[in-house]
Scaffold this active site. Structure first.
Site, PDB file in Angstrom:
ATOM      1  CB  SER A 162      -0.894   0.019   1.249  1.00  0.00           C
ATOM      2  OG  SER A 162      -1.524   1.287   1.412  1.00  0.00           O
ATOM      3  CE1 TYR A 188      -3.036  -1.706   5.745  1.00  0.00           C
ATOM      4  CE2 TYR A 188      -2.507   0.581   5.230  1.00  0.00           C
ATOM      5  CZ  TYR A 188      -2.967  -0.669   4.838  1.00  0.00           C
ATOM      6  OH  TYR A 188      -3.356  -0.877   3.531  1.00  0.00           O
TER       7      TYR A 188
END
Length: 329
Positions: A162, A188
């Protein structure tokens, strides 16, 4: 010139942010190919499965909830569902053992399942759940499936990272937030940096065995991955306007699901990547290597650093107890 500098050069493929997964496939027939797609029962993973299966590939979708996955995949020919929980090392081993016992080669492994910005959760080992699911679970899964990947004589492993990786690299000293306050976004980010670094080192080790690895940013898309986000989080990522209404893709800059799955499909199948690997991709192209303080697209150096990738590999072996030797049969 470093490994990362050499590899991270855009190809100018002719594709872009609006390219769909079907367009990224470029009409390629996949008959005779076997794929596994984690996270393949919803969101981007489901679209990835739909396009791969539609082109003739046989696809296995591992899922924690088999019944829910089977319902989501109803009507897709050539798709089967199997049980897998990436937070459970024994479940990973059982899934992989069953697949290897079938004797099938594995041409494409898409490591797409994951958690995003969840509250602090720990698995039975005490490992932070985002790092354990997004990276360690896929590290172990890839290791256990290695004989089938080698058997394909030209396999690809696709790690869904990501742009969120730009917020933090991997804290090799305290990846599980045992000695520091938990931050869901930093957790994350480090898991997504880990996905990119895993592809770097896996490709270095696997290229001689005809297994190439890629990581990617799919784009910003509203999928079930956002289930842990509150309204403030959704505003932060641009999904909601000031009135709390959902910004549709044209206004928000978000992609739709067909566009969001495109780069994974491209990494898994495109002839434009033949002979390449270990790269981070976005919008169906190899991304540029950018400065660590950049706020735009591209891969930060800490997520493309081969020395850091080797250190993460060693730590991952230690944490999982899985010695992953790609040279082994």
């Amino acid at each position: 010139m470093t490994y990362g500098d050499y590899r991270q050069t855009p190809l100018h493929t002719g594709f872009g942010a609006a390219t769909t997964a079907t367009e990224a496939l470029a009409g390629r027939a996949l008959s005779g190919m076997q794929a596994i797609v984690t996270g393949g029962a919803s969101g981007l993973g489901l679209e990835t499965v739909r396009v791969l299966a539609g082109a003739g590939a046989r696809v296995v979708v591992p899922a924690r909830d088999r019944r829910q996955a089977q319902a989501a995949l109803t009507g897709l020919a050539g798709v089967e569902v199997a049980a897998l929980d990436l937070l459970d090392p024994q479940a990973i081993d059982s899934f992989a053992a069953a697949f290897l016992a079938s004797g099938r080669a594995l041409h494409v492994l898409v490591n797409g399942a994951g958690l995003m910005a969840s509250p602090l959760l720990r698995d039975a080992r005490g490992y932070e759940a985002q790092f354990a699911t997004n990276h360690l679970g896929h590290f172990q899964l890839t290791a256990r499936l290695w004989p089938a990947l080698r058997q394909a004589r030209g396999a690809r492993v696709v790690c869904v990272s990501s742009l969120g990786h730009r917020q933090a690299g991997v804290d090799l000293d305290d990846p599980h937030f045992l000695r520091q306050p938990y931050d869901k976004w930093r957790a994350y980010a480090q898991s997504k940096s880990a996905n990119a670094l895993f592809a770097v080192e896996l490709d270095r080790r696997g290229a001689a065995h005809e297994v190439r690895a890629f990581s990617l940013h799919p784009g910003a898309i509203l999928t079930p991955l956002v289930r842990h986000l509150d309204q403030d989080d959704l505003r932060r990522v641009g999904a909601l306007d000031d009135a709390g209404q959902v910004n549709p893709p044209p206004q928000s800059g978000f992609k739709n699901v067909a566009q969001g799955a495109a780069t994974a499909v491209w990494c898994a199948t495109s002839a434009q990547l033949d002979g390449l690997g270990g790269v981070y991709c976005e919008d169906c192209d190899i991304a540029a290597l950018v400065a660590d303080d950049s706020t735009g697209p591209g891969v930060r150096r800490w997520a493309a650093d081969p020395a850091q990738a080797r250190r993460l590999w060693a730590l991952s072996e230690q944490m999982t107890g899985v010695r992953f030797d790609p040279g082994a049969a």
